[in-house]
Design a protein around this motif. Structure first.
Motif, PDB file in Angstrom:
ATOM      1  N   TYR A   8       0.813  -1.224   0.000  1.00  0.00           N
ATOM      2  CA  TYR A   8       0.000   0.000   0.000  1.00  0.00           C
ATOM      3  C   TYR A   8       0.845   1.273   0.000  1.00  0.00           C
ATOM      4  CZ  TYR A   8      -4.476  -2.386   0.633  1.00  0.00           C
ATOM      5  OH  TYR A   8      -5.608  -3.145   0.450  1.00  0.00           O
ATOM      6  N   LYS A  24      -6.990   3.585  -0.773  1.00  0.00           N
ATOM      7  CA  LYS A  24      -5.939   2.827  -1.458  1.00  0.00           C
ATOM      8  C   LYS A  24      -6.471   1.451  -1.872  1.00  0.00           C
ATOM      9  CE  LYS A  24      -1.622   2.492  -2.763  1.00  0.00           C
ATOM     10  NZ  LYS A  24      -1.034   3.315  -3.792  1.00  0.00           N
ATOM     11  N   GLN A  27      -8.745   1.902  -4.860  1.00  0.00           N
ATOM     12  CA  GLN A  27      -7.941   2.256  -6.029  1.00  0.00           C
ATOM     13  C   GLN A  27      -7.307   0.985  -6.625  1.00  0.00           C
ATOM     14  OE1 GLN A  27      -4.325   4.434  -5.193  1.00  0.00           O
ATOM     15  NE2 GLN A  27      -3.517   3.710  -7.146  1.00  0.00           N
ATOM     16  N   ASN A  55      -4.370  -7.635  -2.418  1.00  0.00           N
ATOM     17  CA  ASN A  55      -5.040  -6.394  -2.036  1.00  0.00           C
ATOM     18  C   ASN A  55      -6.137  -6.675  -1.015  1.00  0.00           C
ATOM     19  OD1 ASN A  55      -5.749  -3.607  -2.153  1.00  0.00           O
ATOM     20  ND2 ASN A  55      -7.359  -4.103  -3.617  1.00  0.00           N
TER      21      ASN A  55
END
Length: 177
Positions: A8, A24, A27, A55
């Motif tokens: 990140y 984040k 995104q 993620n």
């Protein structure tokens, strides 16, 4: 696998900006969405799927304060299976609370249940207050090494896990009464 904080691109910290973390995550969720790579070669699709999974795992871990503590401690090799000792005075206190809980099993007393609940909540609040300055200052510590701070946080984490188990038992009693 890359460290979640590096993934990140944020500094390692026990206290994070939740909004920035979520931004984040979203995104990268868009960036690594497998659907956008459906026409790419299999190798690229696999790579994107791996990044997408990382993620999700990174966000799940870093967005939960307890999982974040556990993750940082493990990353630094401080939290090891079977090698996590608690101070004996704390263990004695927990043994007394557990004995009181066992007595409730045989002779239920709502007032006693409430008293044990107050005691465990008080302990948790005191522990949270005591560790907060260490969590806030990490890794910029004055007068303490990073290793000492991590050991202190480890002890807090293990005590908290112990107390949460007691509170879980308390809530089972409360549900039955």
């Amino acid at each position: 696998m890359i460290n979640y904080f590096e993934f990140y691109n944020i500094p390692e910290s026990f206290i994070l900006d939740e909004k920035a973390l979520k931004a984040k995550y979203y995104q990268l969720s868009r960036e690594y969405h497998p659907d956008f790579y459906a026409n790419e070669p299999q190798q690229k699709q696999d790579e994107i799927l791996q990044l997408s999974t990382q993620n999700t795992n990174a966000y799940r871990t870093l967005s939960d304060p307890d999982l974040r503590i556990q993750y940082i401690l493990k990353e630094h090799g401080v939290l090891e299976e079977g090698k996590n000792e608690l101070p004996s005075d704390f263990l004695m206190e927990m043994m007394e609370l557990n004995e009181e809980l066992m007595e409730l099993e045989f002779d239920f007393d709502a007032a006693k249940l409430h008293e044990i609940g107050e005691k465990s909540s008080g302990l948790m609040a005191t522990m949270d207050n005591d560790i907060l300055p260490v969590l806030q200052r990490y890794p910029e510590l004055h007068g303490v090494t990073k290793e000492e701070a991590l050991q202190e946080i480890k002890t807090y984490y293990l005590k908290k896990k112990y107390l949460l188990r007691i509170q879980e038992t308390l809530s089972k009693f409360a549900a039955r009464s």
